[in-house]
Design an enzyme around this catalytic site. Structure first.
Site, PDB file in Angstrom:
ATOM      1  N   ASP A  89       0.689  -1.053   0.108  1.00 41.09           N
ATOM      2  CA  ASP A  89       0.071  -0.228   0.184  1.00 41.09           C
ATOM      3  C   ASP A  89       0.751   1.188  -0.019  1.00 41.09           C
ATOM      4  O   ASP A  89       0.616   2.245  -0.710  1.00 41.09           O
ATOM      5  CB  ASP A  89      -0.792  -0.082   1.093  1.00 41.09           C
ATOM      6  CG  ASP A  89      -0.193  -0.278   2.494  1.00 41.09           C
ATOM      7  OD1 ASP A  89       1.035  -0.832   2.457  1.00 41.09           O
ATOM      8  OD2 ASP A  89      -0.975  -0.306   3.699  1.00 41.09           O
ATOM      9  N   TYR A  90       1.898   1.293   0.786  1.00 42.92           N
ATOM     10  CA  TYR A  90       2.783   2.358   0.913  1.00 42.92           C
ATOM     11  C   TYR A  90       3.618   2.521  -0.397  1.00 42.92           C
ATOM     12  O   TYR A  90       3.709   3.782  -0.979  1.00 42.92           O
ATOM     13  CB  TYR A  90       3.595   2.286   2.074  1.00 42.92           C
ATOM     14  CG  TYR A  90       4.835   3.137   2.141  1.00 42.92           C
ATOM     15  CD1 TYR A  90       4.923   4.561   2.405  1.00 42.92           C
ATOM     16  CD2 TYR A  90       6.292   2.831   1.162  1.00 42.92           C
ATOM     17  CE1 TYR A  90       5.970   5.300   2.580  1.00 42.92           C
ATOM     18  CE2 TYR A  90       7.154   3.676   1.481  1.00 42.92           C
ATOM     19  CZ  TYR A  90       7.144   5.078   1.893  1.00 42.92           C
ATOM     20  OH  TYR A  90       8.241   5.895   1.871  1.00 42.92           O
TER      21      TYR A  90
END
Length: 406
Positions: A232-233
Site C-alpha cells: 500500500d505504501y
C-alpha cells in the site's frame, strides 16, 4: 537526577505530539473537510471492488454484506481466494446466494507470483475487473452505505491519483481486540492525520485504496509490488511520483476486531514496526520518543523509585487516557469509557515491542515467514543457517542507519 530530567524532557516532546495529533484528527473529522472536491460535477463512474480473502476475519459475513448495500449506481464485487478449502469460500458463497441480483464474482485461483499473499490474491482479481476505477478493500472492513459515493467524489478531480481512508477499530470483545482498537484509534489514526496534515506525506492505508487502472498500470500494476510487505505504501509513493495527489478521505471506515488475543496484537505491531523501521530508518526512533507513557516510566526502571518519578508516570498516564478518550469520541469509536484506562498499559507493551524490529528482520504473515529488507522488500526465510543471524542483524542496523543519512 540528570537522567530523570532528560527523560522528562523527552516525555514533554511526546505530550506535544499528542496535542498535535488531536489537532490533526479534529481537522479531518470536521464535517466540511472533504468539501474541496465538491466543485467537480459527479459522474458516479462505475467501480470494481477487489476483496482479497484468506480465512475467517471477525464478523466476515457482516463485513462483506455491508458492501452489498452501498448506495452507489454501478459497481461490481470481486472476491478472490487461493483455493476452495479456505473457510472464507463458504461465506462468500452465502453472500452471493443472498444477493443474486448483485454483480458478484468469486475468483478461486492459486497464484504464487510474489511473496506478498495479499497481492497474490489481487492479481487474478484485477484481471477480471471490468471498470476503470479500482477499489482495494480488506476483508476485516465494514462500511456505511454512503462510503463509495463519498470517496469516489475525490476521483472526479483528475489531479487525484489515489484515495485512502481513515480507519477506526470497532467491536472489541477480548483484551487483545480492545488493545488493537485502542492503538488504531490513537497512535495509528493520530499519526496518519499528523503526517498528512503537517508533513504532507502521502500516507496510504491498504484497508481502503481507490485508484484508476491508468495510474496503477503506469507504475507497473500489482506485479510491481508483489514482493513488498507494504504494498500500500509503495503504491501510494509511486502514484505520488507520477505527479498525482494522494488524498486521505475523512470518511471513516470500520476495522472490525472482536476476538483477538494479546499475542496477535503484539505480533501485528511488531510486524508493522519492522515495516516502518525498514522504510523510515532512523525516523523510527521518533516513535519511541513520541511514546510519552513508556518514556515516563523509564525513571522507575533506571533510577531508585521516588515520588517525583511516580508523579511523572501517573500524570502522563492520565493525560494519555484523556487523549485516547477524546480521539475515540471524535471518531465515534463506541468504546466503553472504562476501557480507555487500558491505554497506558497498551503503550507500555508497544514501547517494549518497539525494540523488536531493531533486533530481528524476520516477519511471519498469513502462515508464511520472510526476511524483510529495504522499503519492506521481502525475501524467503532460510530455514537453515541460523548461525548467520547475528551478523545479519548487525548488517541490517548498519544499513538502515546508512539509509537515514541519505
Amino acid at each position: 537526577m540528570i537522567i530523570f530530567w532528560i527523560l522528562a524532557g523527552i516525555t514533554l516532546f511526546g505530550i506535544i505530539g499528542y496535542l498535535l495529533q488531536i489537532a490533526a484528527v479534529r481537522s479531518y473529522t470536521a464535517p466540511l473537510h472533504s468539501g474541496e472536491s465538491m466543485r467537480f460535477p459527479r459522474s458516479f463512474s462505475p467501480v470494481s471492488i477487489l476483496k482479497p480473502l484468506k480465512g475467517l476475519d471477525d464478523g466476515l459475513f457482516d463485513n462483506l454484506e455491508s458492501f452489498c448495500n452501498l448506495d452507489y449506481p454501478a459497481y461490481e464485487l470481486i472476491f478472490a481466494l487461493q483455493n476452495r478449502n479456505d473457510p472464507a469460500y463458504k461465506v462468500v458463497g452465502k453472500i452471493k446466494d443472498k444477493y443474486p441480483l448483485k454483480d458478484i464474482t468469486i475468483v478461486v485461483e492459486h497464484c504464487n507470483e510474489g511473496l506478498n499473499p495479499k497481492v497474490n490474491n489481487l492479481i487474478p482479481a484485477y484481471a477480471r475487473a471490468k471498470y476503470d476505477l479500482i477499489l482495494i478493500s480488506d476483508s476485516n472492513v465494514r462500511v456505511e452505505a454512503d462510503y463509495l459515493g463519498e470517496i469516489s467524489r475525490h476521483m472526479e478531480d483528475p489531479s487525484v491519483g489515489l484515495v485512502s481512508n481513515l480507519i477506526r477499530g470497532m467491536s472489541g470483545r477480548s483484551l487483545g481486540a480492545v488493545m488493537e482498537n485502542l492503538h488504531l484509534n490513537s497512535f495509528i489514526v493520530g499519526s496518519v492525520c499528523f503526517l498528512d496534515k503537517y508533513l504532507k506525506m502521502p500516507c496510504v492505508i491498504g484497508k481502503s485504496m481507490l485508484m484508476r487502472k491508468t495510474e496503477l498500470e503506469a507504475i507497473g500494476g500489482f506485479r510491481s509490488v508483489k514482493d513488498f510487505l507494504a504494498e500500500d505504501y509503495i503504491i501510494g509513493e509511486r502514484i505520488h511520483r507520477l505527479g498525482k495527489r494522494v488524498v486521505l478521505s475523512s470518511h471513516l471506515i470500520n476495522n472490525i476486531n472482536e476476538y483477538w488475543g494479546i499475542k496477535r496484537f503484539v505480533n501485528r505491531h511488531t510486524r508493522w514496526g519492522k515495516l516502518r523501521w525498514q522504510i523510515g530508518g532512523a525516523k523510527y526512533i521518533s516513535e519511541l520518543a513520541g511514546n510519552a507513557v513508556f518514556i515516563s516510566f523509564m525513571p522507575l526502571v533506571l533510577m531508585p523509585i521516588s515520588w517525583l518519578s511516580l508523579l511523572l508516570a501517573a500524570t502522563v498516564s492520565a493525560l494519555k487516557i484523556a487523549h485516547d478518550y477524546y480521539i475515540g469520541k471524535k471518531l465515534c469509536a463506541d468504546m466503553n469509557p472504562l476501557l480507555y484506562l487500558l491505554s497506558p498499559i497498551k503503550d507500555l507493551i508497544i514501547g517494549v515491542a518497539w525494540f523488536v524490529p531493531i533486533l530481528s528482520s524476520t516477519v511471519a504473515w498469513r502462515g508464511n515467514r520472510y526476511i524483510i529488507g529495504k522499503d519492506s522488500l521481502l525475501s524467503p526465510y532460510p530455514e537453515k543457517g541460523r548461525a548467520v543471524r547475528g551478523p545479519r542483524i548487525v548488517t541490517a542496523i548498519r544499513t538502515r542507519l546508512a539509509w537515514s543519512k541519505t
